[in-house]
Structures are given as C-alpha cells and as structure tokens.
Scaffold this motif. Structure first.
Motif, PDB file in Angstrom:
ATOM      1  N   GLY A  11     -11.656  66.531   6.811  1.00 42.20           N
ATOM      2  CA  GLY A  11     -12.296  65.412   6.682  1.00 42.20           C
ATOM      3  C   GLY A  11     -12.052  65.055   8.870  1.00 42.20           C
ATOM      4  O   GLY A  11     -11.483  64.871   9.588  1.00 42.20           O
ATOM      5  N   TYR A  12     -13.451  63.761   8.985  1.00 41.80           N
ATOM      6  CA  TYR A  12     -12.997  63.044  10.036  1.00 41.80           C
ATOM      7  C   TYR A  12     -12.360  62.152  10.072  1.00 41.80           C
ATOM      8  O   TYR A  12     -12.088  61.410   9.196  1.00 41.80           O
ATOM      9  CB  TYR A  12     -14.836  62.902  10.801  1.00 41.80           C
ATOM     10  CG  TYR A  12     -15.960  63.982  10.622  1.00 41.80           C
ATOM     11  CD1 TYR A  12     -15.722  64.475  11.701  1.00 41.80           C
ATOM     12  CD2 TYR A  12     -16.294  64.581   9.457  1.00 41.80           C
ATOM     13  CE1 TYR A  12     -16.498  65.652  12.137  1.00 41.80           C
ATOM     14  CE2 TYR A  12     -16.823  65.865   9.484  1.00 41.80           C
ATOM     15  CZ  TYR A  12     -17.432  66.315  10.824  1.00 41.80           C
ATOM     16  OH  TYR A  12     -18.473  67.437  10.387  1.00 41.80           O
ATOM     17  N   ASP A  13     -11.333  61.536  11.158  1.00 40.45           N
ATOM     18  CA  ASP A  13     -10.537  60.534  10.959  1.00 40.45           C
ATOM     19  C   ASP A  13     -11.105  59.555  11.513  1.00 40.45           C
ATOM     20  O   ASP A  13     -11.923  59.413  12.765  1.00 40.45           O
ATOM     21  CB  ASP A  13      -9.880  60.726  12.590  1.00 40.45           C
ATOM     22  CG  ASP A  13      -8.295  61.600  12.016  1.00 40.45           C
ATOM     23  OD1 ASP A  13      -8.597  62.324  10.436  1.00 40.45           O
ATOM     24  OD2 ASP A  13      -8.143  62.430  13.001  1.00 40.45           O
ATOM     25  N   PHE A  14     -10.893  58.237  11.078  1.00 38.78           N
ATOM     26  CA  PHE A  14     -11.552  56.867  10.690  1.00 38.78           C
ATOM     27  C   PHE A  14     -10.856  55.805  11.635  1.00 38.78           C
ATOM     28  O   PHE A  14      -9.730  56.034  10.843  1.00 38.78           O
ATOM     29  CB  PHE A  14     -12.403  56.071   9.935  1.00 38.78           C
ATOM     30  CG  PHE A  14     -14.182  56.702   9.925  1.00 38.78           C
ATOM     31  CD1 PHE A  14     -14.735  55.806  10.288  1.00 38.78           C
ATOM     32  CD2 PHE A  14     -14.165  57.717   9.028  1.00 38.78           C
ATOM     33  CE1 PHE A  14     -15.932  56.136   9.519  1.00 38.78           C
ATOM     34  CE2 PHE A  14     -15.090  58.405   8.174  1.00 38.78           C
ATOM     35  CZ  PHE A  14     -16.336  57.782   8.994  1.00 38.78           C
ATOM     36  N   ALA A  15     -10.990  55.037  12.824  1.00 40.70           N
ATOM     37  CA  ALA A  15      -9.703  54.285  13.496  1.00 40.70           C
ATOM     38  C   ALA A  15     -10.771  53.352  13.305  1.00 40.70           C
ATOM     39  O   ALA A  15     -11.282  52.136  13.349  1.00 40.70           O
ATOM     40  CB  ALA A  15      -9.729  55.057  14.683  1.00 40.70           C
ATOM     41  N   SER A  16      -9.481  52.300  13.386  1.00 36.63           N
ATOM     42  CA  SER A  16     -10.071  50.404  13.096  1.00 36.63           C
ATOM     43  C   SER A  16     -10.787  50.577  14.713  1.00 36.63           C
ATOM     44  O   SER A  16     -10.161  50.617  16.054  1.00 36.63           O
ATOM     45  CB  SER A  16      -8.399  49.859  13.102  1.00 36.63           C
ATOM     46  OG  SER A  16      -8.540  48.445  13.470  1.00 36.63           O
ATOM     47  N   SER A  17     -11.384  48.998  14.618  1.00 37.87           N
ATOM     48  CA  SER A  17     -12.091  49.054  15.617  1.00 37.87           C
ATOM     49  C   SER A  17     -11.432  47.571  16.293  1.00 37.87           C
ATOM     50  O   SER A  17     -11.697  46.659  17.616  1.00 37.87           O
ATOM     51  CB  SER A  17     -13.343  49.007  15.339  1.00 37.87           C
ATOM     52  OG  SER A  17     -13.638  47.645  13.996  1.00 37.87           O
ATOM     53  N   VAL A  18     -10.317  47.242  15.758  1.00 39.46           N
ATOM     54  CA  VAL A  18      -9.789  45.834  15.725  1.00 39.46           C
ATOM     55  C   VAL A  18      -8.347  45.809  15.783  1.00 39.46           C
ATOM     56  O   VAL A  18      -8.104  46.587  14.776  1.00 39.46           O
ATOM     57  CB  VAL A  18     -10.325  44.438  16.030  1.00 39.46           C
ATOM     58  CG1 VAL A  18     -11.926  43.911  15.619  1.00 39.46           C
ATOM     59  CG2 VAL A  18      -9.821  45.617  13.595  1.00 39.46           C
ATOM     60  N   ASP A  19      -7.646  45.216  16.888  1.00 38.10           N
ATOM     61  CA  ASP A  19      -6.493  44.735  16.719  1.00 38.10           C
ATOM     62  C   ASP A  19      -6.177  43.666  15.040  1.00 38.10           C
ATOM     63  O   ASP A  19      -6.889  42.940  15.234  1.00 38.10           O
ATOM     64  CB  ASP A  19      -5.602  44.260  17.423  1.00 38.10           C
ATOM     65  CG  ASP A  19      -5.725  45.225  19.069  1.00 38.10           C
ATOM     66  OD1 ASP A  19      -5.305  46.388  18.792  1.00 38.10           O
ATOM     67  OD2 ASP A  19      -4.715  45.117  19.691  1.00 38.10           O
ATOM     68  N   MET A  20      -4.751  44.747  14.602  1.00 36.62           N
ATOM     69  CA  MET A  20      -4.732  42.756  13.487  1.00 36.62           C
ATOM     70  C   MET A  20      -3.812  43.739  12.680  1.00 36.62           C
ATOM     71  O   MET A  20      -3.563  44.456  12.994  1.00 36.62           O
ATOM     72  CB  MET A  20      -6.459  43.745  11.632  1.00 36.62           C
ATOM     73  CG  MET A  20      -6.278  44.745  11.864  1.00 36.62           C
ATOM     74  SD  MET A  20      -7.213  44.578  10.437  1.00 36.62           S
ATOM     75  CE  MET A  20      -6.854  44.090   9.231  1.00 36.62           C
ATOM     76  N   VAL A  21      -4.060  42.509  11.790  1.00 37.86           N
ATOM     77  CA  VAL A  21      -1.821  42.607  11.238  1.00 37.86           C
ATOM     78  C   VAL A  21      -2.763  43.312   8.900  1.00 37.86           C
ATOM     79  O   VAL A  21      -3.458  41.859   9.069  1.00 37.86           O
ATOM     80  CB  VAL A  21      -1.337  41.320  11.285  1.00 37.86           C
ATOM     81  CG1 VAL A  21      -0.198  41.281  10.633  1.00 37.86           C
ATOM     82  CG2 VAL A  21      -0.386  41.166  12.355  1.00 37.86           C
ATOM     83  N   ASP A  63       5.353  42.956   7.600  1.00 36.98           N
ATOM     84  CA  ASP A  63       3.988  43.789   7.984  1.00 36.98           C
ATOM     85  C   ASP A  63       2.960  44.810   8.539  1.00 36.98           C
ATOM     86  O   ASP A  63       4.264  44.813   9.718  1.00 36.98           O
ATOM     87  CB  ASP A  63       3.251  42.581   8.455  1.00 36.98           C
ATOM     88  CG  ASP A  63       3.198  40.790   7.565  1.00 36.98           C
ATOM     89  OD1 ASP A  63       2.961  41.187   6.035  1.00 36.98           O
ATOM     90  OD2 ASP A  63       3.293  39.950   8.076  1.00 36.98           O
ATOM     91  N   ARG A  64       2.161  44.930   8.972  1.00 36.72           N
ATOM     92  CA  ARG A  64       1.602  46.134   9.311  1.00 36.72           C
ATOM     93  C   ARG A  64       0.896  46.258  10.683  1.00 36.72           C
ATOM     94  O   ARG A  64      -0.100  45.105  10.271  1.00 36.72           O
ATOM     95  CB  ARG A  64       1.126  47.423   8.417  1.00 36.72           C
ATOM     96  CG  ARG A  64       0.508  48.197   9.146  1.00 36.72           C
ATOM     97  CD  ARG A  64       1.535  49.397   9.474  1.00 36.72           C
ATOM     98  NE  ARG A  64       1.378  50.699  10.446  1.00 36.72           N
ATOM     99  CZ  ARG A  64       1.397  51.226  10.993  1.00 36.72           C
ATOM    100  NH1 ARG A  64       2.557  50.605  12.250  1.00 36.72           N
ATOM    101  NH2 ARG A  64       0.861  52.728  12.260  1.00 36.72           N
ATOM    102  N   LYS A  65       1.037  45.694  11.597  1.00 38.49           N
ATOM    103  CA  LYS A  65      -0.369  45.391  13.008  1.00 38.49           C
ATOM    104  C   LYS A  65      -0.512  47.431  13.359  1.00 38.49           C
ATOM    105  O   LYS A  65       0.396  47.857  13.459  1.00 38.49           O
ATOM    106  CB  LYS A  65       1.257  45.295  14.256  1.00 38.49           C
ATOM    107  CG  LYS A  65       1.916  44.661  14.007  1.00 38.49           C
ATOM    108  CD  LYS A  65       2.884  43.376  14.840  1.00 38.49           C
ATOM    109  CE  LYS A  65       3.191  42.512  14.881  1.00 38.49           C
ATOM    110  NZ  LYS A  65       4.463  42.433  15.867  1.00 38.49           N
TER     111      LYS A  65
END
Length: 178
Positions: free
Chosen positions: A28-38, A139-141
């Motif tokens: 697998g290729y790791d995908f990351a969030s492109s934003v800070d979010m909750v 909540d998960r930051k």
C-alpha cells in the motif's frame, strides 16, 4: 506513464507529498490528509440517540430520519491527490491497520474503489477522498500530512459475454452510479 499519483491542480503549491510505500515490501501507498480537520466521535454527535430511535421499532418521522442519517454519515477526508492507471486497473483505498486500534477510525464501506476513469474526466479532476467514521470516545484531530489510509493498485477481470457499458464518467465522488 502506466500508474501513479499527482497532486490536484488547486493544491500544487500546498506542500502535499505524493503517496509512497513505507517499506520495500509494502503493497500500500500511504495517503495523508491534505487539511487539518476534526473527525467527530459518533458518541458526541447523537449516535446513541439515533440508535435508540431505531431500536424502538416505531416509525420515524421525516425529521428524526434525517437527523439519524446525518449522525451516521461518514466524513470525507480530502487528500489533494489523484491517481492515474491503466483501463484494466483499480486503486483500492483501504484503512491503515493501526487506525481502528489506535485511533478509533474506520472506513465504513470497508474499502474505497477508485476507477481509472475517475482521473481527469469531464467534470472532475479526480481528487481522492477517504471516507472515515470515528467510533472513539473523543473527537479525533487530524493534521495535514497525517496518514489516514493506503492505496493498492490492482488489475481486475471482466465477466465472459459482458455487454460493455457505453456510459462515460462525467463527475466526481460517487458519480458512476448516475
């Protein structure tokens, strides 16, 4: 170019890294969030209330039904990434194995399926989003750059005697069923 990743045009200068494998034998290729979010906890957004309404076996009015559906709806985490591949391939988006155990995060539909024609079609550049639900207590930051899923390129097979579809994809997320 057979298969790979590109940053979507609106995010080219935002410091997003292309997905990569963590080890030489990783599929697998790791995908990351492109934003800070909750990612809110389902327990804090009325999940128990929705469950209680459903368990009573009574007919839900329109407002109750709509409220329960909103509570149970997954969140889309943008990645800022699009993937190109051959016509007989698919990119499977899977959860990271540590997400449920360490972070309380799951992909509610099990996997995401990214078809080859999702990339740069008529009305969609092809940004990949990862659907997530947080079943943890808090909540998960999620921070920009935090790994949230993994993508695996795979070939697929067609059925014998299939009548090939003539429809062309003309949209983004969830558009193949239109």
């Amino acid at each position: 170019m057979q298969r790979g990743f590109k940053v979507i045009s609106k995010a080219v200068d935002s410091g997003i890294e292309l997905p990569k494998r963590a080890t030489e034998n990783a599929a697998g290729y790791d995908f990351a969030s492109s934003v800070d979010m909750v990612l809110p906890s389902i327990w804090k957004i009325g999940f128990l209330k929705a469950l209680k309404i459903i368990q009573t076996n009574r007919h839900l009015d329109e407002v109750e039904s709509e409220t329960a559906q909103k509570v149970l709806k997954p969140y889309l985490i943008p990645t800022g990434i699009k993937a190109y591949m051959q016509p007989n391939e698919v990119l499977i988006i899977a959860n990271r194995s540590s997400n449920p155990l360490k972070r309380g995060m799951i992909i509610p539909n099990g996997i995401g399926v990214i078809d080859a024609d999702y990339y740069d079609n008529e009305n969609n550049e092809g940004e990949i989003f990862v659907q997530m639900v947080n079943f943890g207590i808090k909540d998960r930051k999620i921070k920009k750059g935090e790994r949230i899923g993994q993508g695996i390129f795979m070939p697929y097979l067609l059925a014998d005697d299939e009548t090939a579809p003539k429809a062309k994809r003309t949209g983004g997320f969830g558009s193949s069923g239109k």
